[in-house]
Motif scaffolding. Structure first.
Motif, mmCIF file in Angstrom:
data_model
loop_
_atom_site.group_PDB
_atom_site.id
_atom_site.type_symbol
_atom_site.label_atom_id
_atom_site.label_comp_id
_atom_site.label_asym_id
_atom_site.label_seq_id
_atom_site.Cartn_x
_atom_site.Cartn_y
_atom_site.Cartn_z
ATOM 1 N N VAL A 118 0.863 -1.173 0.000
ATOM 2 C CA VAL A 118 0.000 0.000 0.000
ATOM 3 C C VAL A 118 0.898 1.222 0.000
ATOM 4 O O VAL A 118 1.831 1.316 0.796
ATOM 5 N N THR A 119 0.631 2.137 -0.876
ATOM 6 C CA THR A 119 1.460 3.336 -0.971
ATOM 7 C C THR A 119 0.757 4.523 -0.328
ATOM 8 O O THR A 119 -0.431 4.469 -0.010
ATOM 9 N N LYS A 120 1.529 5.595 -0.181
ATOM 10 C CA LYS A 120 0.986 6.830 0.374
ATOM 11 C C LYS A 120 0.782 7.845 -0.741
ATOM 12 O O LYS A 120 1.592 7.939 -1.663
ATOM 13 N N ALA A 121 -0.296 8.588 -0.586
ATOM 14 C CA ALA A 121 -0.539 9.705 -1.499
ATOM 15 C C ALA A 121 -0.290 10.987 -0.715
ATOM 16 O O ALA A 121 -0.738 11.129 0.426
ATOM 17 N N THR A 122 0.457 11.921 -1.289
ATOM 18 C CA THR A 122 0.826 13.167 -0.616
ATOM 19 C C THR A 122 0.119 14.336 -1.285
ATOM 20 O O THR A 122 0.032 14.394 -2.516
ATOM 21 N N TYR A 123 -0.401 15.245 -0.434
ATOM 22 C CA TYR A 123 -1.086 16.433 -0.944
ATOM 23 C C TYR A 123 -0.383 17.684 -0.405
ATOM 24 O O TYR A 123 -0.898 18.386 0.464
ATOM 25 N N PRO A 124 0.792 18.016 -0.908
ATOM 26 C CA PRO A 124 1.559 19.120 -0.341
ATOM 27 C C PRO A 124 0.981 20.494 -0.634
ATOM 28 O O PRO A 124 1.201 21.439 0.118
ATOM 29 N N GLU A 125 0.218 20.622 -1.707
ATOM 30 C CA GLU A 125 -0.292 21.939 -2.081
ATOM 31 C C GLU A 125 -1.618 22.270 -1.408
ATOM 32 O O GLU A 125 -1.922 23.433 -1.169
ATOM 33 N N GLU A 126 -2.428 21.266 -1.093
ATOM 34 C CA GLU A 126 -3.787 21.523 -0.614
ATOM 35 C C GLU A 126 -3.938 21.376 0.896
ATOM 36 O O GLU A 126 -4.586 22.203 1.546
ATOM 37 N N PHE A 127 -3.356 20.302 1.465
ATOM 38 C CA PHE A 127 -3.601 19.984 2.877
ATOM 39 C C PHE A 127 -2.282 19.783 3.616
ATOM 40 O O PHE A 127 -1.268 19.449 3.017
ATOM 41 N N ASN A 128 -2.366 19.925 4.931
ATOM 42 C CA ASN A 128 -1.209 19.684 5.804
ATOM 43 C C ASN A 128 -1.637 18.865 7.007
ATOM 44 O O ASN A 128 -2.812 18.870 7.401
ATOM 45 N N THR A 129 -0.670 18.181 7.590
ATOM 46 C CA THR A 129 -0.852 17.564 8.901
ATOM 47 C C THR A 129 -0.175 18.496 9.896
ATOM 48 O O THR A 129 1.018 18.789 9.760
ATOM 49 N N VAL A 130 -0.943 18.966 10.868
ATOM 50 C CA VAL A 130 -0.437 19.960 11.808
ATOM 51 C C VAL A 130 -0.368 19.342 13.199
ATOM 52 O O VAL A 130 -1.322 18.703 13.664
ATOM 53 N N THR A 131 0.780 19.518 13.862
ATOM 54 C CA THR A 131 0.906 19.119 15.270
ATOM 55 C C THR A 131 0.933 20.382 16.112
ATOM 56 O O THR A 131 1.745 21.276 15.871
ATOM 57 N N VAL A 132 0.009 20.437 17.075
ATOM 58 C CA VAL A 132 -0.133 21.596 17.958
ATOM 59 C C VAL A 132 0.228 21.151 19.360
ATOM 60 O O VAL A 132 -0.360 20.206 19.893
ATOM 61 N N THR A 133 1.211 21.817 19.953
ATOM 62 C CA THR A 133 1.615 21.498 21.330
ATOM 63 C C THR A 133 0.887 22.456 22.271
ATOM 64 O O THR A 133 0.914 23.667 22.078
ATOM 65 N N LEU A 134 0.232 21.875 23.270
ATOM 66 C CA LEU A 134 -0.561 22.641 24.236
ATOM 67 C C LEU A 134 0.009 22.476 25.628
ATOM 68 O O LEU A 134 0.536 21.414 25.975
#
Length: 197
Positions: A137-153
């Motif tokens: 199974v491969t990964k599809a990357t969407y660098p222009e449209e979406f991001n994965t964001v990590t927020v430290t609280l």
């Protein structure tokens, strides 16, 4: 004559009566000592039963006589990962913003760091890998449209043994999903890291 013979006390019986009958002051002292012994044994048995019941109550319920499980306030820092955040919304996630949990309405932290990377998802269709001689199974990357964001609280949370960390009835734990409201953004994220001071 037979009558006189049977009425006369026999010396053997009389001796037995004297030896078995309590003599003078010895009888009441023995009885008093026995009562005292029974009283001590009863008190010790009752104390053992009460101690066992209190132990079971403190073991099986949150009730504690000695306040050993009292809540403590501790500083916690945790990271929530938001997947599929639109690139236009990245500017709404800022350090210093207060974050509110949508379900409980509690302020569950202040943003101390924001990091983003390209959004990646696994594809539904497996692809043949010639090096492994199998399908992967491969990964599809969407660098222009979406991001994965990590927020430290960071937040002061109540800690209770056996319960964990909570902020106004909102539990803070790794693997838990949160519906978060930032001042300019709302989204769903999963806690991926946790640290308590």
């Amino acid at each position: 004559m037979n009558r006189e013979k049977s009425d006369a006390p026999k010396p053997e019986k009389e001796e037995r009566r004297r030896s078995s009958a309590p003599s003078g002051d010895k009888g009441p002292k023995k009885e008093s000592n026995r009562r005292w012994l029974f009283l001590v044994v009863d008190i010790l048995l009752l104390a053992a039963i009460v101690a066992a019941v209190l132990f079971l109550v403190s073991l099986l319920t949150p009730f504690s006589l000695f306040d050993s499980d009292r809540e403590e306030v501790r500083r916690v820092t945790y990271t929530v990962e938001l997947a599929g955040v639109e690139r236009d919304s990245l500017g709404a996630l800022k350090v210093g913003d207060a974050v509110v949990d949508s379900e409980t309405g509690a302020t569950i932290g202040v943003v101390t760091a924001v990091n983003s990377r390209a959004y990646e998802v696994y594809t539904d269709v497996p692809v043949e890998d010639e090096d492994l001689n199998s399908y992967v199974v491969t990964k599809a990357t969407y660098p222009e449209e979406f991001n994965t964001v990590t927020v430290t609280l960071s937040v002061d949370a109540d800690y209770e043994a056996g319960v964990g960390y909570t902020v106004d009835d909102c539990r803070i734990a790794v693997g838990r999903t949160y519906e978060l409201n930032f001042p300019g953004y709302a989204g769903s994220g999963v806690c991926v890291a946790f640290n308590a001071e």
